[in-house]
Design an enzyme around this catalytic site. Structure first.
Site, PDB file in Angstrom:
ATOM      1  N   SER A   1      57.073  74.651  54.715  1.00 38.74           N
ATOM      2  CA  SER A   1      56.269  75.201  53.628  1.00 38.74           C
ATOM      3  C   SER A   1      56.722  76.927  53.678  1.00 38.74           C
ATOM      4  CB  SER A   1      54.718  75.294  53.917  1.00 38.74           C
ATOM      5  OG  SER A   1      54.720  75.788  55.138  1.00 38.74           O
TER       6      SER A   1
ATOM      7  N   LYS B   1      58.286  68.634  64.412  1.00 36.31           N
ATOM      8  CA  LYS B   1      57.505  67.756  63.809  1.00 36.31           C
ATOM      9  C   LYS B   1      58.349  67.102  62.497  1.00 36.31           C
ATOM     10  CE  LYS B   1      54.664  69.539  60.306  1.00 36.31           C
ATOM     11  NZ  LYS B   1      54.951  68.750  59.087  1.00 36.31           N
TER      12      LYS B   1
ATOM     13  N   GLU C   1      58.237  64.357  59.246  1.00 39.09           N
ATOM     14  CA  GLU C   1      57.455  63.504  58.227  1.00 39.09           C
ATOM     15  C   GLU C   1      57.995  61.958  58.085  1.00 39.09           C
ATOM     16  OE1 GLU C   1      57.637  65.205  54.408  1.00 39.09           O
ATOM     17  OE2 GLU C   1      57.064  67.279  55.020  1.00 39.09           O
TER      18      GLU C   1
ATOM     19  N   GLU D   1      48.185  64.305  56.044  1.00 36.72           N
ATOM     20  CA  GLU D   1      48.081  65.326  54.776  1.00 36.72           C
ATOM     21  C   GLU D   1      47.674  64.406  53.609  1.00 36.72           C
ATOM     22  OE1 GLU D   1      51.576  67.898  54.390  1.00 36.72           O
ATOM     23  OE2 GLU D   1      50.610  68.683  52.447  1.00 36.72           O
TER      24      GLU D   1
END
Ligand code: KIV
Length: 263
Positions: free
Chosen positions: A45, A112, A114, A181
Site C-alpha cells: 500500500s 506476505k 496475496e 481483507e
C-alpha cells in the site's frame, strides 16, 4: 511492546488476545507505532500512500526492500512483515528468489503473499526453504485491475465456501497467520474459526483474531478517500496543514526564528 513477538508466540495468541498490526513505511513512523503494535506490515500500500500511485500493482521488490530496511531501522524490536509485490511470486522459483532477496537484504521476519488455494504451493515452497509466510485472503488489492475494482468478498454461499477453503489451504501450506481483507464480518468469523492460526482482519469485522490498518488512514493523513472500515484516530491532515500554515505565516512576518532558535 517490550518483547518482540515470534512466529510461535503469534500462533499461540489465537484465542488468547487480538493481535495489533499496523503498516509503516519509514523509520520515523515505525518508531512511533512500534510501542503499541505487535506487528508492523511494510505493505505494498506504500505504492499508494507513500508513492502516490492509484493502486499497489506497480510496486517493486526493490521498493519493498528499501522501505522494509527503513522500518526495521526505526523499530528494531518489532516483528516486521515485508509484503511481496505483484509479479514477485508468480511461480515457485520467482517467489523463492525474491523472498531470499528480502531475507538477505533486510532483517524482516517474514513475507506476505496475496492469494488462497492458488498460492498454496508457493507458500509451501517458501516455508520449506526457511521463509515464514503471512497469507492474505479475501479482497486482494493486487487483483484490482483484473477484478475491475475493489469488491467485498463473502457475499454468496459459494464465496464463503471458497474463502474457507482458501484459509485452510494457506494454513496447510505452512503460513503462521493470515490477513483477511474486505470480507463480510459473519463470513470472516467463520473463516477465523475454521483454522488454527491467527486471522487478522481489515474491513472484515470484529470477530477475527486481530486487526490491521494502514497508518496514514487511521491517523487521518490521507484525505482523498476514507474506506468504510477505517476509523480515524487523529485528524492528522488538519493538524499538519495547520502547523505548516502557522510556520509559513511566522516566516513571512518574521516572527520565526526568535532569539531562542538562534545561535
Ligand atoms: O499493503 C497493505 O498495506 C496491506 C494491508 C491492506 C493489509 O496488504
Amino acid at each position: 511492546m517490550s518483547k518482540k513477538l515470534t512466529i510461535s508466540s503469534i500462533k499461540k495468541s489465537k484465542g488468547v488476545r487480538p493481535l495489533v498490526m499496523i503498516t509503516a513505511y519509514d523509520a520515523l513512523f515505525a518508531r512511533l507505532v512500534s510501542q503499541s503494535a505487535d506487528m508492523i506490515l511494510v505493505g505494498d500500500s506504500l505504492n499508494m500512500s507513500f508513492a502516490g500511485k492509484s493502486d499497489t500493482v506497480s510496486a517493486t521488490i526493490e521498493q519493498m526492500i528499501y522501505h522494509t530496511n527503513a522500518v526495521c531501522m526505526g523499530a528494531k524490536n518489532s516483528f516486521v512483515i515485508c509484503d511481496m509485490p505483484f509479479g514477485s511470486y508468480s511461480d515457485k522459483t520467482t517467489a523463492l528468489q525474491n523472498a531470499i532477496k528480502v531475507f538477505q537484504q533486510t532483517p524482516a521476519d517474514c513475507v506476505k503473499i496475496e492469494g488462497g488455494k492458488d498460492k498454496a504451493q508457493i507458500i509451501q515452497h517458501l516455508n520449506d526453504n526457511g521463509i515464514a509466510v503471512c497469507g492474505h485472503i479475501g479482497l486482494l488489492p493486487q487483483s484490482v485491475r483484473s477484478e475491475g475494482g475493489y469488491k467485498v468478498k463473502g457475499k454468496t454461499e459459494e464465496e464463503k465456501i471458497s474463502l474457507i477453503e482458501d484459509a485452510k489451504a494457506v494454513e496447510k501450506a505452512g503460513a503462521f497467520c493470515m490477513v483477511i481483507e474486505g470480507t463480510k464480518a459473519d463470513v470472516a468469523k467463520e473463516v477465523a474459526e475454521a483454522v488454527n492460526i491467527p486471522v487478522i482482519g481489515i474491513g472484515a469485522g470484529a470477530e477475527v483474531d486481530g486487526q490491521v490498518l494502514v497508518f496514514s488512514d487511521m491517523l487521518g493523513l490521507f484525505e482523498e478517500f476514507t474506506p468504510k472500515f477505517v476509523k480515524k484516530y487523529l485528524d492528522g491532515a488538519t493538524l499538519v496543514k495547520d502547523a505548516v500554515a502557522r510556520y509559513a505565516d511566522e516566516v513571512i512576518c518574521k516572527e520565526f526564528p526568535k532569539e531562542e532558535h538562534t545561535y
